[in-house]
Design a protein around this motif. Structure first.
Motif, PDB file in Angstrom:
ATOM      1  N   GLN A 168       0.831  -1.207   0.000  1.00 30.28           N
ATOM      2  CA  GLN A 168       0.000   0.000   0.000  1.00 30.28           C
ATOM      3  C   GLN A 168       0.864   1.255   0.000  1.00 30.28           C
ATOM      4  N   GLN A 177       2.488   1.696  -3.470  1.00 29.18           N
ATOM      5  CA  GLN A 177       1.489   2.085  -4.463  1.00 29.18           C
ATOM      6  C   GLN A 177       1.010   3.520  -4.234  1.00 29.18           C
ATOM      7  N   GLN A 201       4.375   6.450  -4.556  1.00 29.63           N
ATOM      8  CA  GLN A 201       5.415   6.444  -5.582  1.00 29.63           C
ATOM      9  C   GLN A 201       5.465   7.743  -6.373  1.00 29.63           C
ATOM     10  N   THR A 229       8.760   6.012  -0.603  1.00 27.78           N
ATOM     11  CA  THR A 229       8.768   4.811  -1.444  1.00 27.78           C
ATOM     12  C   THR A 229      10.148   4.157  -1.413  1.00 27.78           C
ATOM     13  N   LEU A 271       4.640  -4.240  -9.594  1.00 24.72           N
ATOM     14  CA  LEU A 271       4.739  -2.910  -8.994  1.00 24.72           C
ATOM     15  C   LEU A 271       6.203  -2.477  -8.896  1.00 24.72           C
TER      16      LEU A 271
END
Length: 597
Positions: A212, A215, A218, A225, A252
């Motif tokens: 989470q 995502q 970023q 991140t 990801l």
């Protein structure tokens, strides 16, 4: 992870930071300022010792942190230091109420961070993370089993809270997992139990929180991140890899490889995933999948100037290649022909990328891929027969090694420093590749060196020094790459002896010993002595070589470095060929004999 309950994602802080006076020695606190005079600093140290040793005086520091009383960063750091000492050295002697006070203090301080407009200074956050980690180690197995759930429930996706959470995870890794830190047997058992309990109780939720964070932040908070990527890379070594090595998570991570602010940390994170021990078939599937395809596309982007990223990228590709070779070795030994063939095909698919990185002008980028290159050649050595493509790959690696052995214009021969020492070490790595190439295909190596050497010697008068030096160096290196018993390179295998003899004849007769560069002069004499047995086969060249040793090309060279080395090499040359033999062959040596007398 699907189905993992994450109440922290919906939570909001409800408590406000209060401002209530705490009784602390304000005069002593003045000594915490780096610019304070010695008297105040002494008083501050005495106060610190007092708070550390007191049964309950340290509680004023806990109150100050929980209520955000002081704005001075040095005072905040001081309070955390006092708290750290209590947890680290006196935790067992604290009452249950005092232990509860520590937990409440940390959570109240964390709650205040969520409401602050600006985060604390990094050194404050790092110290807070250390105190959180120490508390976790002392209490997770007994008093605070919901440590992570409490923190996650509180911080939600608040960036200030997430920052402290990630720093705490790294601090826990340093205390519990880091193999560089020595632990007592009791601490080792405790750490093992902590990891086992985390695997059972909270790791899936932690992994979901990482996903989470990666995502969510970023784009808006690349620094968070990157912190999270570092955490994933640290924890992946001991948690269930299936939680990370799945399409959702890997895709990801791969997407972040194309984000300039994230790609270096993404590379490091993927490297740790790749290096994780796995079943060889599963490892091959992971590396053959979208990961590898994406990396090939990524390298086509114009990244030539970003050497820091390419150095990490090269390290990642090296790890991927070595992991695939290890999987191939295990599968081949187990007799799993089908999967071994697929894995070898995956290895071969990385070779174009290997070559691009190996020949890169930046030596750090090139050096990072040498391990994979070496292992790939080891695989080829074990194959019963090489395909045409594999032979082409070998030749390409040879050319790359020969190119990278070459000095650059900036090498300082007169005052060798750190950069020069690094290049010397890098050359040693390349020599290992050359030796391995000789084991895989000695004929190809001999022919490649002969071609480069001959072409260079034909134009040595106009060629740059680095091309002349490396051509002679390659001839020199053949002596170890194609070893012979007692240096007998000029007997036995006709093809080998003929090629070496031709090259030595060219070396001593083409006049390259007169080249005006110290590196070429030294390499000439080193090679002459390495192949001293050549002069037994063709003694007519001894006079010219002796003259080179004795005149301005050798012992009378203007460089002290050359003169010193040539003096040693000359003594070896004379000793090897025997003094009496030279007396019979060369009139010049008779004159030398009279000098000796």
């Amino acid at each position: 992870m699907q189905g993992v309950n994450l109440p922290w994602r919906k939570a909001n802080p409800r408590m406000a930071c209060q401002s209530v006076a705490a009784v602390m020695d304000e005069q002593a606190l003045l000594g915490l300022n780096p610019n304070a005079d010695a008297r105040y600093r002494q008083r501050a140290m005495a106060y610190f010792e007092q708070l550390k040793e007191s049964q309950d005086a340290w509680e004023v520091c806990a109150e100050a942190l929980a209520k955000g009383i002081y704005n001075d960063d040095h005072v905040k750091f001081f309070c955390f230091q006092v708290l750290e000492h209590q947890i680290k050295f006196r935790h067992a002697g604290l009452s249950a109420v005092q232990q509860q006070l520590i937990r409440e203090t940390l959570m109240k301080w964390l709650q205040c961070q969520l409401m602050n407009a600006q985060p604390e200074k990094p050194f404050i956050r790092n110290k807070a993370a250390q105190v959180f980690a120490l508390t976790f180690i002392m209490e997770y197995l007994t008093l605070w089993p919901k440590f992570f759930f409490d923190i996650l429930s509180l911080v939600g996706l608040n960036p200030h809270g997430v920052d402290v959470y990630l720093r705490t995870l790294m601090a826990i890794d340093a205390e519990v997992v880091d193999r560089d830190i020595l632990h007592t047997p009791e601490e080792t058992r405790r750490n093992t139990l902590i990891k086992d309990t985390m695997r059972e109780q909270c790791i899936p939720s932690l992994v979901e929180s990482w996903f989470q964070i990666l995502q969510t932040y970023q784009q808006s908070h690349p620094e968070l991140t990157c912190q999270c990527l570092e955490v994933v890379g640290a924890y992946v070594s001991w948690i269930d890899l299936n939680l990370i090595a799945n399409d959702r998570f890997v895709n990801l991570l791969l997407s972040q490889m194309s984000v300039e602010e994230l790609r270096e940390e993404a590379c490091d994170c993927l490297f740790e995933i790749v290096n994780k021990g796995m079943d060889p078939v599963d490892k091959t599937k992971l590396l053959v999948g979208c990961c590898c395809r994406f990396l090939f596309l990524l390298f086509l982007y114009p990244q030539e100037e970003d050497v820091d990223f390419l150095a990490k990228f090269s390290r990642l590709v090296n790890g991927m290649g070595q992991s695939l070779v290890l999987s191939w070795t295990k599968l081949a030994k187990a007799g799993n022909v089908k999967d071994a063939a697929e894995t070898l095909q995956a290895v071969e698919a990385k070779v174009p990328l290997l070559l691009q990185l190996l020949v890169h002008e930046d030596d750090d980028i090139s050096a990072n891929i040498v391990g994979f290159c070496y292992e790939y050649l080891h695989v080829l050595k074990q194959l019963p027969q090489l395909t045409d493509q594999q032979k082409t790959n070998i030749e390409a690696i040879m050319l790359a090694v020969m190119k990278k052995l070459t000095y650059d214009d900036e090498y300082n021969f007169e005052n060798e420093g750190e950069d020069e020492a690094m290049f010397v070490e890098y050359r040693k790595q390349l020599k290992m590749l050359l030796d391995r190439l000789a084991q895989v295909s000695p004929e190809l190596l001999l022919e490649a060196v002969r071609r480069v050497f001959t072409n260079t010697m034909q134009t040595w008068q106009t060629a740059p020094f680095m091309e002349v030096e490396v051509a002679i160096r390659l001839l020199y290196m053949l002596g170890e790459a194609l070893p012979a018993s007692h240096g007998a390179h000029f007997s036995g295998d006709t093809a080998k002896t003929s090629a070496l003899q031709d090259m030595m004849r060219t070396l001593v007769s083409c006049g390259v010993s007169s080249y005006q560069h110290t590196s070429v002069s030294l390499e000439f004499f080193e090679t002459v002595v390495r192949y001293d047995k050549f002069f037994i086969v063709e003694p007519q060249h001894i006079p010219n070589v002796l003259m080179a040793f004795l005149d301005q090309r050798g012992l009378r060279h203007n460089s002290p470095k050359v003169r010193s080395r040539v003096a040693y090499l000359f003594s070896r040359f004379i000793k090897t060929l025997h003094y009496s033999f030279i007396l019979c062959v060369c009139p010049l040596s008779r004159k030398m004999a009279s000098w000796r007398c």
